[in-house]
Design a protein around this motif. Structure first.
Motif: not given
Ligand code: FDA
Length: 506
Positions: A120, A122, A178, A180, A188, A190-191, A215
């Motif tokens: 992950w 950012e 993925d 964000k 917010i 996500t995928r 991210s």
């Protein structure tokens, strides 16, 4: 006033209103100028006549991005998102309407998970920080992204992102699993919650039209213990032209473990002919995912004219090759990759092209003449093929795949403001000259080599589909229409906009 109203809105949207003073800069803040200038890479936009942002928000938490979006909307301010400011036309920090910058440099944590071959990262992290973090965990993994260590993850990933191992693994954007994002409503996603359409769009369609991606989850890729690099250089007098002709035919067909690019630049001639003391120098630079013996034998078979010998090559680890291609010494500490201050400072203009067939011999001769006449632009020729030809044009929003043999980046740098006009005109003449030799209908271009000469939206950013089609087709080919559909669905009022953002259908 907008200022008071924005400040009130911003504080009241934070969980702890007193956090505002830590993350919001106004033109009166003592560090406003230093933060603004910290990642201005192109000095064309570092002058007093460029409109400055009313605020700079430096989020250290996603809630600061949410507050910035909600309050910009309420106060009629445009938003520019900056990860590390490498946009060639400064779109992450320049606007000609009242605006603010969301500068993500504080959001740059990276978590690498070797066991699951993922990370992950950012958006405010740089490529150098990502490579460094992966190498800290394992020297047997890397990531297929760009060469310059100060480039930001946010702009680079969302525009595509290629580097020395993209013929093996594809683009940075091909390896995103993925993400964000904060959307236009400050939510917010996500995928899973953004859906596959938006997730498709932010991989190659540019992030700035869709929201603030803070991210990314990426697949990290295996690299061998030993890689090999070389850089052999020939001037026209030494037979560079014949080699370049051959290169155009073989580079895209080489084994996908070989990356072999060609860089053309004007240099002093040692064997001055016909009274000229300048010549064109062609450098063939390579990274091979393996040892020297195998590389030399592969190239002796497919490109013997290059005359590559063992002595021309150096074996190293993959992370050392990252230092090498970023312009550092392979003996430097890996910590140089963490230095965010730019390796390049100055004025610049760039353009790009894709080629589906080699430039003819006469075409190349004319090109050398132009290079010798003009203001010393550099051409970087990047071979495609390999993995890039296996991924379909519509897999993600980045469309330049099978059929392209190489891409060209034209780049010119200069040091003084009063030379700007001269260099930009020179670049345009070169681009005009290349027209017969490059891709047509559309004459394709790479989004991450942003070029506002290709066209721009109206000042307020509300251009029609037809207007934007002119440059949209060049960057996105047949994916443009789907990008407009996604944009219309996720941001129907066209809040996230800039000179080359995706428009909405009426
Ligand atoms: P910047 O912060 O300027 O952002 C670029 C664009 O993306 C802007 O429109 C911005 O608003 C938007 N954006 C940024 N972060 C966002 C986010 N989190 N959410 C939504 N939108 C966001 N390319 C390449 O493929 N291979 C290479 O090797 C190199 N090398 C290279 C070297 C140098 C010196 C330069 C100046 C540029 C390159 N590039 C490159 C081009 C580079 O990939 C391109 O400029 C990227 O967009 C830069 O990303 P930054 O985040 O640094 O730019």
């Amino acid at each position: 006033s907008t200022e008071v109203s924005f400040l009130q809105c911003f504080s009241s949207n934070l969980q702890h209103p007193n956090e505002a003073s830590n993350v919001l800069l106004t033109t009166n803040s003592s560090n406003y100028s230093s933060v603004l200038q910290s990642s201005i890479r192109n000095h064309r936009f570092l002058n007093n006549s460029t409109l400055k942002p009313q605020f700079i928000i430096t989020p250290s938490h996603v809630s600061h991005i949410q507050a910035a979006i909600r309050c910009s909307k309420q106060n009629g301010l445009q938003v520019r998102v900056r990860s590390a400011g490498h946009d060639y036309e400064g779109l992450s920090y320049v606007a000609d309407v009242p605006f603010l910058i969301i500068d993500l440099f504080n959001l740059r944590s990276i978590r690498v998970d070797i066991e699951n071959e993922s990370a992950w990262v950012e958006s405010g992290a740089t490529l150098g920080e990502l490579y460094h973090k992966i190498a800290e965990k394992s020297k047997l993994y890397g990531f297929p992204a760009g060469s310059c260590s100060t480039v930001g993850v946010g702009g680079h990933f969302s525009g595509g992102g290629f580097g020395t191992i993209f013929r093996k693994y594809g683009l940075a954007a091909d390896n995103i699993i993925d993400a964000k994002i904060v959307d236009v409503n400050g939510k917010i996603l996500t995928r899973k919650s953004m859906g596959e359409d938006l997730f498709w769009a932010i991989r190659g369609g540019g992030g700035a039209s869709f929201g603030v991606i803070f991210s990314w989850k990426v697949k990290i890729v295996p690299v061998p213990q030993t890689v090999t690099v070389f850089n052999v250089r020939y001037t026209l007098e030494q037979g560079a032209s014949k080699l370049l002709q051959k290169w155009q035919n073989v580079a895209h067909e080489l084994d996908e473990d070989i990356f072999l690019h060609a860089v053309l630049e004007v240099a002093d001639s040692t064997t001055s002919s016909a009274g000229s003391n300048k010549t064109v120098l062609v450098s063939f630079g390579s990274l091979y995912l393996g040892g020297v013996e195998k590389l030399v034998s592969l190239l002796q078979e497919s490109f013997p004219q290059l005359g590559l010998m063992r002595e021309n090559c150096t074996e190293m680890t993959w992370i050392q090759s990252v230092l090498y291609f970023a312009g550092f010494s392979t003996k430097d500490s890996l910590n140089v990759l963490l230095d965010r201050s730019t390796q390049y400072k100055g004025f610049l203009k760039a353009k790009s092209d894709y080629l589906t067939k080699p430039v003819s011999e006469t075409g190349l001769e004319g090109l050398y003449r132009i290079l010798l006449e003009e203001e010393a632009p550099v051409l970087i020729l990047t071979p495609y093929g390999g993995r890039m030809s296996e991924i379909s044009d519509s897999e993600i929003a980045f469309p330049h795949r099978k059929g392209n043999i190489y891409a060209i980046q034209y780049l010119t740098n200069w040091d003084e403001e009063d030379e700007t006009e001269k260099h930009i005109s020179s670049m345009r003449r070169l681009y005009k000259y290349m027209k017969p030799y490059v891709s047509k209908a559309p004459r394709a271009a790479y989004l991450n080599y942003r070029d506002l000469d290709l066209g721009r939206n109206n000042n307020a950013g509300n251009s029609s589909y037809a207007q934007a089609y002119v440059w949209g087709l060049k960057y996105f080919k047949n994916n443009f229409k789907r990008l407009v559909r996604v944009k219309t669905a996720v941001d129907p009022d066209n809040f996230f906009r800039n000179e080359q953002s995706i428009p909405v259908f009426p």
